[in-house]
Every structure is written in C-alpha cells, then in structure tokens.
Motif scaffolding. Structure first.
Motif, PDB file in Angstrom:
ATOM      1  N   ALA A 128     -37.323  69.921 -25.469  1.00 33.67           N
ATOM      2  CA  ALA A 128     -36.729  69.740 -24.654  1.00 33.67           C
ATOM      3  C   ALA A 128     -35.151  70.080 -24.813  1.00 33.67           C
ATOM      4  O   ALA A 128     -34.495  69.909 -25.802  1.00 33.67           O
ATOM      5  CB  ALA A 128     -36.546  68.221 -24.075  1.00 33.67           C
ATOM      6  N   ALA A 129     -34.510  70.089 -23.572  1.00 34.90           N
ATOM      7  CA  ALA A 129     -33.048  70.321 -23.755  1.00 34.90           C
ATOM      8  C   ALA A 129     -32.328  69.656 -22.381  1.00 34.90           C
ATOM      9  O   ALA A 129     -32.744  69.432 -21.241  1.00 34.90           O
ATOM     10  CB  ALA A 129     -32.781  71.826 -23.449  1.00 34.90           C
ATOM     11  N   GLN A 130     -31.362  69.076 -22.724  1.00 33.76           N
ATOM     12  CA  GLN A 130     -30.370  68.524 -21.540  1.00 33.76           C
ATOM     13  C   GLN A 130     -28.979  69.009 -21.666  1.00 33.76           C
ATOM     14  O   GLN A 130     -28.228  68.923 -22.732  1.00 33.76           O
ATOM     15  CB  GLN A 130     -30.445  67.100 -21.673  1.00 33.76           C
ATOM     16  CG  GLN A 130     -29.741  66.063 -20.951  1.00 33.76           C
ATOM     17  CD  GLN A 130     -29.944  64.598 -21.230  1.00 33.76           C
ATOM     18  OE1 GLN A 130     -30.836  64.132 -21.155  1.00 33.76           O
ATOM     19  NE2 GLN A 130     -28.787  64.087 -22.026  1.00 33.76           N
ATOM     20  N   TRP A 131     -28.322  69.244 -20.546  1.00 32.37           N
ATOM     21  CA  TRP A 131     -26.924  69.736 -20.356  1.00 32.37           C
ATOM     22  C   TRP A 131     -26.271  68.861 -19.349  1.00 32.37           C
ATOM     23  O   TRP A 131     -26.435  68.706 -18.330  1.00 32.37           O
ATOM     24  CB  TRP A 131     -26.851  71.099 -19.847  1.00 32.37           C
ATOM     25  CG  TRP A 131     -25.511  71.675 -19.530  1.00 32.37           C
ATOM     26  CD1 TRP A 131     -25.018  71.610 -18.348  1.00 32.37           C
ATOM     27  CD2 TRP A 131     -24.341  71.927 -20.403  1.00 32.37           C
ATOM     28  NE1 TRP A 131     -23.485  72.068 -18.300  1.00 32.37           N
ATOM     29  CE2 TRP A 131     -23.296  72.245 -19.514  1.00 32.37           C
ATOM     30  CE3 TRP A 131     -24.472  71.970 -21.819  1.00 32.37           C
ATOM     31  CZ2 TRP A 131     -22.197  72.564 -20.438  1.00 32.37           C
ATOM     32  CZ3 TRP A 131     -23.126  72.443 -22.589  1.00 32.37           C
ATOM     33  CH2 TRP A 131     -21.981  72.783 -21.656  1.00 32.37           C
ATOM     34  N   THR A 132     -25.094  68.127 -19.854  1.00 30.84           N
ATOM     35  CA  THR A 132     -24.354  67.197 -18.908  1.00 30.84           C
ATOM     36  C   THR A 132     -23.317  68.165 -18.555  1.00 30.84           C
ATOM     37  O   THR A 132     -22.504  68.631 -19.165  1.00 30.84           O
ATOM     38  CB  THR A 132     -23.675  66.362 -20.083  1.00 30.84           C
ATOM     39  OG1 THR A 132     -24.728  65.372 -20.713  1.00 30.84           O
ATOM     40  CG2 THR A 132     -22.958  65.187 -19.247  1.00 30.84           C
ATOM     41  N   PHE A 133     -23.452  68.173 -17.104  1.00 29.11           N
ATOM     42  CA  PHE A 133     -22.546  69.253 -16.444  1.00 29.11           C
ATOM     43  C   PHE A 133     -21.380  68.375 -15.923  1.00 29.11           C
ATOM     44  O   PHE A 133     -20.362  68.925 -15.282  1.00 29.11           O
ATOM     45  CB  PHE A 133     -23.246  69.987 -15.438  1.00 29.11           C
ATOM     46  CG  PHE A 133     -23.932  69.300 -14.336  1.00 29.11           C
ATOM     47  CD1 PHE A 133     -22.959  69.054 -13.061  1.00 29.11           C
ATOM     48  CD2 PHE A 133     -25.090  68.770 -14.386  1.00 29.11           C
ATOM     49  CE1 PHE A 133     -23.613  68.183 -12.402  1.00 29.11           C
ATOM     50  CE2 PHE A 133     -25.916  68.141 -13.374  1.00 29.11           C
ATOM     51  CZ  PHE A 133     -25.066  67.747 -12.290  1.00 29.11           C
ATOM     52  N   LEU A 134     -21.280  67.112 -15.868  1.00 27.70           N
ATOM     53  CA  LEU A 134     -20.391  66.378 -15.231  1.00 27.70           C
ATOM     54  C   LEU A 134     -20.031  64.903 -15.919  1.00 27.70           C
ATOM     55  O   LEU A 134     -21.119  64.046 -16.377  1.00 27.70           O
ATOM     56  CB  LEU A 134     -20.636  66.075 -13.858  1.00 27.70           C
ATOM     57  CG  LEU A 134     -19.616  64.916 -13.211  1.00 27.70           C
ATOM     58  CD1 LEU A 134     -18.321  65.705 -12.862  1.00 27.70           C
ATOM     59  CD2 LEU A 134     -20.089  64.476 -11.716  1.00 27.70           C
ATOM     60  N   VAL A 135     -18.815  64.835 -16.400  1.00 27.53           N
ATOM     61  CA  VAL A 135     -18.286  63.745 -17.043  1.00 27.53           C
ATOM     62  C   VAL A 135     -16.958  63.255 -16.462  1.00 27.53           C
ATOM     63  O   VAL A 135     -15.994  63.986 -16.762  1.00 27.53           O
ATOM     64  CB  VAL A 135     -18.144  63.820 -18.612  1.00 27.53           C
ATOM     65  CG1 VAL A 135     -17.589  62.456 -19.289  1.00 27.53           C
ATOM     66  CG2 VAL A 135     -19.570  64.130 -19.369  1.00 27.53           C
TER      67      VAL A 135
END
Length: 285
Positions: A128-135
């Motif tokens: 799996a992969a996860q990208w946080t595009f908003l912080v």
C-alpha cells in the motif's frame, strides 16, 4: 464493571502524574507541540484508528517507520476465527507512506457445530501507499489519498496450487480533523474491487469507516470508537469497535479493540490487540 472502567481510566491517565506541577493548559498541548513544532514539513497530530489503520501518519515525515503485530478473535455462528498480522510501514519521503502486510486467519469449530469450517490460510500479501496532499495547521486538518493492492493467496490445503488466486483493488480517501486539543475525528472511505481468477468473478464493496477519539492530555493514550460500515450486493453491514491505546514506553504502544456487530449476519462479538513499535521514534532524556 465500575471498578474496571475506573481502572482503565487510571491506566490511561497514569503518565500525567509524571508532569508534576505542569498546568492543565501545558499538559493539553505538550505532545501536540512535540509532533508539530518542527518548522518543515508541517504536520498535524491526529489519533489513528486501531482496527482499520492508516498506511502511515498523516503528514508523515521522511524516516518515520513502524512495526505492527496484531492478533484477533472473531466469534462466528459455527466457528471461531483467529486473526494475526505482521505489518511494516515507513516514510521514504515527506508525506508519503508505504506499507507491507501479511495477514493470517486460522479457524476452530465451535462445540456441537456440524458445518465445515474454512481452511487456515495466509490470506494475502498486501502492499500500500498513502500520500498526504493537504496539511492545514491553522484548522488542524489533513487529507490523504492512497491505494492498497492485495494479492490473495491460496489456503494452506492448496498452497501454491496456484499461489495467487485473486486480487483486490482498494483506492481510498482519508479526511481527519482535530477539534481543540483532545478530540479527534477521521473518515476513511473507498471501494474494494475483488477479482477471483478461477471463476473470473468480480465482487464490489464500498467501505465508509469513521472514528472518534479523545486523547488524554500530554500523552499518546486515547479512548475512542471506530464505526465500520460496508455496502455489498445491496446489503449494509455495520460494526462498532470501541478501543483504547496505551503507551508502554516512548516508542512502544498497545491498542485494544472490541468488535460489536450491529448489522452483520454471520459474525458475533470480536476482539483485537495491536502492538505498535516505532524504532525510529526519538527517545526522551
């Protein structure tokens, strides 16, 4: 029952005694500041659910890593299912999390049950992969997209004949918000599309998982609940999973989850235990 609840709360609150005369306001923000005070990159502290967990912390920073060992028991109508998993997750770059997981399931018949039970199996190889595009630190919010690919494996009775019997495709979206210092909410949602090679059949389901947590001031401990919902073949399943997380050491935590099916035909009560080790977590002096 009252004594049990008081005992759990005292266990969660125990680390607060270590802060001595620190004020309540300082306790509330102590661990949040530890996570968020680095100038680059931005990161917001969120409570991560324990049963359907994230690939990595939202806003992951390069070099973070974590080992998970999970064990669970589910009471079905005619047999018990024993779950186990080994999971490794890491952040090769800022805001990107990767994960590899091996989930196992063993089965045991209930006394007096006459129906056949499923074979023991290493369920799959999950990557799996996860990208946080908003912080957004101002609004204490984060958003991420991700993808899980699950290579389904044959059971132990037919292992490697063939080895891979299907594939599950699972894109997902995560939206998290912290309310003030202690309250956390999170939405994890997405479709699951399974392809079984032998029959060439496709199965589609949609998951909507929400969670709400209260994090004890100045600690990594929390109490909360996951509400796991799925829609498949026009059927709606719902399970409540009350849970707690307790820090045993600075880089070692344990999560305890109970499963209460509200609308589920073949499943009764369940329990799940997760041991979380962060080898890269900085040690305190």
């Amino acid at each position: 029952m009252k004594q049990c609840i008081l005992g759990m709360l005292s266990l969660l609150a125990f680390p607060l005694s270590l802060f001595g005369q620190i004020t309540d306001a300082q306790k509330d923000s102590l661990f949040i500041q530890e996570v968020e005070n680095q100038k680059d990159p931005d990161k917001v502290l969120h409570a991560e659910p324990l049963y359907i967990d994230l690939i990595r912390d939202l806003g992951a920073r390069k070099g973070e890593r974590e080992w998970n060992i999970g064990m669970g028991l589910t009471d079905n109508l005619s047999f018990d299912s024993y779950e186990a998993l080994i999971e490794y997750e890491w952040a090769p770059m800022d805001r990107l999390g990767l994960e590899v997981e091996l989930p196992f399931t063993l089965h045991s018949p209930l006394a007096g049950a006459e129906s056949e039970i499923p074979s023991h199996r290493l369920n799959s190889l999950k990557v799996a992969a996860q990208w946080t595009f908003l912080v957004n630190e101002q609004y204490a919010s984060s958003m991420a997209i991700g993808y899980i690919n699950e290579f389904e494996l044959s059971d132990f009775n037919n292992f490697a004949r063939p080895l891979i019997i299907g594939n599950v495709y699972n894109p997902f979206l995560v939206i998290a918000k912290r309310w003030g210092q202690n309250f956390h909410s999170l939405l994890y949602t997405g479709p699951q599309i399974a392809h079984h090679y032998a029959s060439n059949q496709w199965h589609k389901a949609y998951e909507i998982n929400t969670s709400f947590h209260y994090m004890i001031s100045g600690t990594r401990n929390f109490l909360g609940v996951e509400i796991n919902k799925s829609i498949e073949n026009q059927q709606f399943d719902l399970s409540l999973r009350p849970q707690m997380r307790v820090a045993i050491a600075d880089n070692l935590m344990i999560g305890i989850v109970a499963g209460i099916p509200i609308k589920r035909e073949n499943e009764r009560l369940s329990s799940f235990l997760r041991l979380i080790w962060e080898p890269g977590h900085p040690q305190k002096n």
